[in-house]
Scaffold this active site. Structure first.
Site, PDB file in Angstrom:
ATOM      1  N   ASP A  77       0.818  -1.217   0.000  1.00 23.19           N
ATOM      2  CA  ASP A  77       0.000   0.000   0.000  1.00 23.19           C
ATOM      3  C   ASP A  77       0.849   1.263   0.000  1.00 23.19           C
ATOM      4  O   ASP A  77       2.040   1.243   0.307  1.00 23.19           O
ATOM      5  CB  ASP A  77      -0.948   0.009   1.199  1.00 23.19           C
ATOM      6  CG  ASP A  77      -0.216  -0.073   2.531  1.00 23.19           C
ATOM      7  OD1 ASP A  77       0.786  -0.808   2.624  1.00 23.19           O
ATOM      8  OD2 ASP A  77      -0.647   0.596   3.492  1.00 23.19           O
ATOM      9  N   GLU A 147       0.166  -1.530   5.517  1.00 25.53           N
ATOM     10  CA  GLU A 147       1.224  -1.070   6.416  1.00 25.53           C
ATOM     11  C   GLU A 147       0.992   0.362   6.879  1.00 25.53           C
ATOM     12  O   GLU A 147       1.163   0.688   8.061  1.00 25.53           O
ATOM     13  CB  GLU A 147       2.578  -1.168   5.696  1.00 25.53           C
ATOM     14  CG  GLU A 147       3.786  -0.934   6.599  1.00 25.53           C
ATOM     15  CD  GLU A 147       4.275   0.508   6.613  1.00 25.53           C
ATOM     16  OE1 GLU A 147       5.204   0.820   7.379  1.00 25.53           O
ATOM     17  OE2 GLU A 147       3.713   1.345   5.862  1.00 25.53           O
TER      18      GLU A 147
END
Length: 491
Positions: A77, A147
């Site tokens: 991400d 994350e």
């Protein structure tokens, strides 16, 4: 020039493809499907765990089957940040990356080099053909989800899923530096229900107040640079106004992510007619003070007001004063530097988001520390500020720091490889940002871990950019490290 034509081509082609597929936190699935499809084309074995993390496996180069097994790791991400004037939907629109001198950046948004470049390098290795010249032992790759919004992938990672003993984390942002430790962190959320009262439109005027033009940045990497926090500065202006005017707040919005230093904050305020002169006088005076204080670090800082339509309701004045006192007082920025590691921030806090929606004030912090008890003490300081006004304060998602390994053998080897390759000794650092290594190491205590990457500046802000020559050095170094480790026999 298209970024896909930059060198090393294998890395930049992957990064170009990554930029073309929207992948903010919690919206990574389309990018994951691309990775799985490409892996199938290149006969790379794939697995996914329950939370969505991706594991890739590739056999060793012929003749290196007995070498130590290595896992390369990055997160999928990216942080979705954009300028207020930029029209961009991070769940639908591709990142518009372009070359600017020796850098690649994006048009009005975050670039996603954090951690897209690390991921691109991993994919370039895993999808390389046999005739690529890349030498390695048995390889695994771990690509984690979510994350940036809570490290969910790392927290929920399956245990006993990997066979490797060495983890190369490719999520740091200063080429030529090897990272051997990082801070832990925790999310802090403050919720405070407030009652709004009717506004007499005949007797009152309203203004929109804005703080814009700040640099922002990563709340770990950039926290020591003294940059302005838009939420704190706006609250300072508003609190000064309460001393001269009978203001109330109808709307309040600042920042978009708890782990990004807020660049912009906005408020709609209401005051009785006849107090306009006092209002403007305070704005001019406080603006002069703040711009003078931040003269060298925030040259584009702007504090502006403009008349607006009077809202139907606003916060009670007493509630306004309590809230602003709490925000102005709450800990923010560097709270303590490390006594053990010179130049390293030990503990910090970032007030990333402030909102007033309907009748609920919400604030979101990211608090970090190398020491868990210091992190928890910072949370208590936030709690003390806001519980005094009756707010609910919750800490969640705490994750541990990553302590440097007591066995220096991997670090010595990697420093030697770097010096041989570039005739320069790399630095060794402990980063204040929250890498996943601390969480991953708790699940796989046998892993020896090092983190490195190319040079990235402005992460978590629309100023994010990655240095092109540093990507080439990072790639050459990664391949050299893999080749070196391939020469080491598995125990």
């Amino acid at each position: 020039m298209s970024i896909s034509h930059l060198n090393p081509v294998a890395v930049w082609q992957q990064f170009d493809r990554i930029c073309s597929i929207p992948h903010p936190s919690k919206h990574e699935e389309d990018l994951i499907q691309y990775i799985l499809e490409e892996a199938k084309k290149h006969n790379v074995v794939t697995e996914r765990d329950e939370v969505g993390n991706v594991k890739l496996s590739k056999p060793a180069t012929a003749g290196y089957e007995n070498a130590v097994s290595v896992v390369m790791q990055s997160h999928i991400d990216m942080v979705p940040q954009k300028n207020a004037t930029t029209s961009h939907d991070f769940t639908k629109d591709p990142i518009q990356a372009y070359v600017e001198g020796d850098w690649v950046t994006a048009k009005g948004t975050t670039l996603g080099a954090d951690n897209g470049i690390g991921m691109a390098a991993i994919l370039a290795v895993m999808f390389a053909d046999e005739d690529s010249g890349i030498v390695h032992g048995p390889l695994e790759a771990l690509l984690t989800v979510d994350e940036e919004a809570g490290m969910t992938g790392a927290f929920e990672l399956k245990e006993s899923w990997f066979n490797s003993k060495v983890l190369l984390n490719l999520d740091t942002e200063e080429e030529g530096e090897l990272y051997v430790g990082c801070a832990g962190g925790v999310d802090v959320t403050v919720n405070w229900p407030v009652a709004k009262v009717p506004v007499d439109a005949e007797a009152c005027v309203a203004y929109e107040l804005s703080v814009t033009g700040l640099k922002g940045g990563h709340s770990g990497i950039d926290i020591h640079k003294g940059r302005g926090n838009a939420n704190k500065l706006l609250s300072r202006v508003l609190l000064a106004l309460t001393k001269a005017c009978e203001i109330s707040i109808a709307e309040l919005q600042g920042g978009t992510l708890r782990n990004a230093i807020p660049r912009e904050a906005f408020a709609t305020v209401v005051l009785p007619k006849g107090q306009e002169s006092a209002f403007q006088s305070v704005i001019e005076r406080v603006t002069e003070y703040i711009t003078d204080e931040y003269d060298y670090v925030e040259s584009d800082l702007m504090i502006r007001t403009k008349s607006t339509e009077t809202p139907q309701s606003a916060m009670d004045m007493q509630a306004v004063t309590g809230l602003l006192n709490a925000i102005v007082t709450c800990p923010n920025g560097v709270l303590r530097n490390s006594d053990r590691f010179e130049g390293v921030v030990e503990t910090s806090s970032n007030l990333g988001i402030v909102t007033l929606e309907d009748e609920l004030v919400s604030l979101k912090f990211m608090t970090r520390s190398l020491k868990d008890h210091a992190r928890d003490n910072a949370v208590q300081r936030i709690r003390s500020c806001f519980e005094l006004i009756g707010a609910d304060v919750e800490a969640s998602g705490a994750y541990p720091g990553w302590a440097p390994s007591s066995d220096p053998s991997l670090l010595k080897s990697m420093k030697s490889v770097y010096q041989t390759l570039f005739d320069q000794v790399p630095g060794t650092q402990i980063i204040h940002a929250g890498l996943e290594c601390g969480i991953l190491g708790a699940k796989y205590p046998e892993w020896d871990m090092i983190s490195f990457g190319p040079t990235i500046t402005g992460a978590h802000s629309p100023d994010e950019r990655v240095n092109i020559p540093s990507v080439a050095r990072f790639w050459d170094y990664l391949l050299a490290v893999l080749k070196h480790l391939a020469g080491k026999q598995s125990a």
